[in-house]
Design a protein around this motif. Structure first.
Motif, PDB file in Angstrom:
ATOM      1  N   ALA A 106     -30.343  42.430 115.613  1.00 49.61           N
ATOM      2  CA  ALA A 106     -31.131  43.380 114.832  1.00 49.61           C
ATOM      3  C   ALA A 106     -31.893  44.312 115.771  1.00 49.61           C
ATOM      4  CB  ALA A 106     -32.107  42.627 113.936  1.00 49.61           C
ATOM      5  N   LYS A 107     -32.256  43.769 116.924  1.00 42.60           N
ATOM      6  CA  LYS A 107     -33.006  44.543 117.898  1.00 42.60           C
ATOM      7  C   LYS A 107     -32.220  45.791 118.321  1.00 42.60           C
ATOM      8  CE  LYS A 107     -36.076  42.929 121.544  1.00 42.60           C
ATOM      9  NZ  LYS A 107     -36.466  41.753 122.319  1.00 42.60           N
ATOM     10  N   ASN A 181     -43.225  38.859 111.601  1.00 43.15           N
ATOM     11  CA  ASN A 181     -43.530  38.305 112.909  1.00 43.15           C
ATOM     12  C   ASN A 181     -44.664  39.179 113.450  1.00 43.15           C
ATOM     13  OD1 ASN A 181     -43.637  37.450 115.527  1.00 43.15           O
ATOM     14  ND2 ASN A 181     -41.602  38.136 116.112  1.00 43.15           N
ATOM     15  N   ASP A 210     -37.254  45.693 108.165  1.00 38.89           N
ATOM     16  CA  ASP A 210     -36.738  44.638 109.042  1.00 38.89           C
ATOM     17  C   ASP A 210     -36.845  43.316 108.279  1.00 38.89           C
ATOM     18  OD1 ASP A 210     -36.259  42.684 110.917  1.00 38.89           O
ATOM     19  OD2 ASP A 210     -37.479  43.594 112.490  1.00 38.89           O
ATOM     20  N   TYR A 213     -36.316  37.843 108.699  1.00 39.70           N
ATOM     21  CA  TYR A 213     -36.797  36.511 108.269  1.00 39.70           C
ATOM     22  C   TYR A 213     -36.626  36.283 106.767  1.00 39.70           C
ATOM     23  CZ  TYR A 213     -38.765  36.250 112.946  1.00 39.70           C
ATOM     24  OH  TYR A 213     -38.916  36.225 114.320  1.00 39.70           O
ATOM     25  N   SER A 244     -29.310  35.911 113.414  1.00 39.58           N
ATOM     26  CA  SER A 244     -30.040  35.146 114.438  1.00 39.58           C
ATOM     27  C   SER A 244     -30.904  34.038 113.861  1.00 39.58           C
ATOM     28  CB  SER A 244     -30.951  36.074 115.241  1.00 39.58           C
ATOM     29  OG  SER A 244     -30.209  36.866 116.120  1.00 39.58           O
ATOM     30  N   LYS A 245     -31.811  34.410 112.963  1.00 36.02           N
ATOM     31  CA  LYS A 245     -32.821  33.445 112.499  1.00 36.02           C
ATOM     32  C   LYS A 245     -32.278  32.598 111.360  1.00 36.02           C
ATOM     33  CE  LYS A 245     -35.545  36.157 115.028  1.00 36.02           C
ATOM     34  NZ  LYS A 245     -36.318  35.896 116.203  1.00 36.02           N
ATOM     35  N   ARG A 253     -26.034  37.209 119.232  1.00 37.99           N
ATOM     36  CA  ARG A 253     -26.381  38.631 119.230  1.00 37.99           C
ATOM     37  C   ARG A 253     -25.620  39.451 118.184  1.00 37.99           C
ATOM     38  NH1 ARG A 253     -30.030  38.403 119.368  1.00 37.99           N
ATOM     39  NH2 ARG A 253     -30.666  40.453 120.064  1.00 37.99           N
TER      40      ARG A 253
HETATM   41  C1  LIG Z   1     -39.364  40.974 113.511  1.00 35.69           C
HETATM   42  C2  LIG Z   1     -38.143  40.814 114.328  1.00 35.69           C
HETATM   43  N1  LIG Z   1     -37.173  41.725 114.247  1.00 35.69           N
HETATM   44  C3  LIG Z   1     -36.059  41.635 114.983  1.00 35.69           C
HETATM   45  C4  LIG Z   1     -35.872  40.587 115.857  1.00 35.69           C
HETATM   46  C5  LIG Z   1     -34.620  40.554 116.698  1.00 35.69           C
HETATM   47  O1  LIG Z   1     -33.617  39.801 116.113  1.00 35.69           O
HETATM   48  P1  LIG Z   1     -32.159  39.751 116.757  1.00 35.69           P
HETATM   49  O2  LIG Z   1     -32.012  38.424 117.409  1.00 35.69           O
HETATM   50  O3  LIG Z   1     -31.228  39.908 115.584  1.00 35.69           O
HETATM   51  O4  LIG Z   1     -32.049  40.891 117.707  1.00 35.69           O
HETATM   52  C6  LIG Z   1     -36.858  39.614 115.986  1.00 35.69           C
HETATM   53  C7  LIG Z   1     -36.705  38.512 116.955  1.00 35.69           C
HETATM   54  O5  LIG Z   1     -37.625  37.849 117.351  1.00 35.69           O
HETATM   55  C8  LIG Z   1     -38.024  39.711 115.196  1.00 35.69           C
HETATM   56  O6  LIG Z   1     -39.001  38.796 115.281  1.00 35.69           O
END
Ligand SMILES: Cc1ncc(COP(=O)(O)O)c(C=O)c1O
Length: 406
Positions: A106-107, A181, A210, A213, A244-245, A253
């Motif tokens: 997602a990053k 987060n 985003d 979660y 990811s989560k 990734r």
């Molecule tokens: C709020 C938030 N967005 C995005 C991400 C990134 O997720 P990804 O592993 O899919 O890049 C995180 C990871 O800690 C996160 O806490």
């Protein structure tokens, strides 16, 4: 003097960009552990479980069947179809395949979106406390983070009037993260309707939701996302999510998003020049995650909810910490304001949340992240993505270390 490094001139736009505080903290804790210290790290942003077997099997099959080549730049057609089904099934959002993109987490998807749209001096509205990467990615793309504070008293919710006041003709994006987060705050349908009322008056603003979660939500009411709650916003909303989560796949990734075709195409162009494509093997695994058995989601949710209850109870029993009950994600964000100014047994004064985090690392062998890394001083972030036994032990150590302050 090191002549090699003297010759390396960094780009000015990097001068205001900070490295990820979490990654350096985690590395720090790992280094202390390697020295033999029994450090409990409550800094991690990832589930402490292995990827489910059926997802691992799909990846092995991809490797053995030659699915090991470059793919389409922003994701295979098969994965985009699985993402399309996910959005329709879980969020009642219908996207065409040209409205879906896949990235390396997602990053990266978020970075692609900002790189594709932010010009020098454009403003990106974020709420504090924030996920630190939003700030740094905005800066890396020449943008200006406009940070709207929220308070613990209001459950860290963005007040629509504060949003309205932060909007200017240069506003490019509003970034929302729910569950959040670091606070775990989850925006309700009503919260999103109130924010949408403001946003609908300002058609130049894009919305980045985003939702990473999404599946770690402990409320009775279901998860909500802006494009669903306010359909007129869908044409300018990027709904970001990932495996990811939800599926314990942080190392694979894979992240994805649904949004307007023009934006999605531009994000694909960025990605095609930066990474070519996300890993073909991870994409095959992500299809198995999204289309396969979903019982992993409720199992994880139950475990995390139990841990949340445990940690909130233990932390609130400590004099000097005040820990609200978060609605989702796997973090608590207690206030440590009452501890600022107290004195350690060695006579040092705890001047800040950062000093408290250092004190806990040095004296309790517990790693936590200072709230200032997320734009809110006088808090610490504790991740409960670790076993209940470790959490209980960590809370005892924190309690003892704090009891030693005066
Ligand atoms: C709020 C938030 N967005 C995005 C991400 C990134 O997720 P990804 O592993 O899919 O890049 C995180 C990871 O800690 C996160 O806490």
């Amino acid at each position: 003097m090191d002549h090699t490094s003297a010759r390396i001139r960094l780009a000015p736009r990097l001068s205001s960009v900070a490295p990820s505080p979490m990654l350096s903290l985690i590395a720090n804790a790992a280094a202390l552990r390697a020295e033999g210290r029994d450090i409990i790290s409550l800094a991690a942003g990832e589930p402490d479980f292995d990827t489910p077997d059926h997802i691992q099997d799909a990846a092995c099959l991809a490797i053995r069947s030659g699915d090991t080549h470059y793919t389409a730049a922003d994701g295979t057609r098969e994965l985009k179809k699985a993402v399309q089904r996910k959005f329709a099934r879980e969020n009642q959002l219908n996207y065409s395949l040209n409205e879906i993109t896949v990235g390396s987490g997602a990053k990266q998807v978020i970075f692609n979106a900002l790189a594709a749209t932010v010009s020098e001096g454009d403003e990106v509205i974020l709420t504090a406390p924030f996920y630190p990467s939003y700030v740094e990615m905005t800066r890396m793309n020449g943008g200006i983070p406009v940070i709207v504070p929220t308070t613990m008293a209001s459950g860290f919710r963005l007040n629509p009037a504060d949003l309205e006041a932060a909007i200017t003709p240069r506003t490019r994006w509003l970034v929302l993260n729910s569950p959040s987060n670091p606070t775990g705050t989850a925006l309700s349908e009503r919260d999103l309707e109130d924010l949408a009322e403001v946003l609908l008056k300002h058609s130049h603003i894009l919305v980045l939701a985003d939702d990473i979660y999404e599946h770690l939500l402990f409320t009775q009411t279901p998860f909500q996302t802006p494009a669903k709650v306010a359909p007129p916003l869908k044409e300018r909303t990027l709904t970001v999510n990932g495996v990811s989560k939800a599926y314990c796949m942080t190392g694979w990734r894979i992240g994805y998003a649904g949004g307007p075709a023009k934006l999605i195409e531009a994000m694909g162009t960025v990605q095609s020049q930066v990474t070519s494509c996300p890993s073909s093997i991870s994409q095959a695994a992500a299809i198995a995650a999204l289309d396969g058995p979903q019982d992993v989601l409720s199992r994880l949710r139950e475990i995390f909810q139990e841990r949340r209850n445990l940690v909130v109870e233990k932390l609130n029993a400590i004099d000097g910490l005040h820990c609200p009950v978060p609605e989702g994600a796997f973090y608590v964000f207690p206030s440590c304001e009452a501890l600022i100014g107290r004195r350690t047994p060695r006579g040092e004064i705890i001047q800040s949340d950062t000093a408290l985090a250092k004190y806990l690392l040095d004296n309790a062998d517990v790693a936590v992240v200072p709230g200032s890394a997320f734009g809110n001083e006088n808090h610490i972030r504790i991740s409960y993505a670790t076993s209940s036994e470790q959490l209980e032990l960590a809370c005892i150590r924190i309690a003892d270390a704090i009891a030693a302050l005066n």
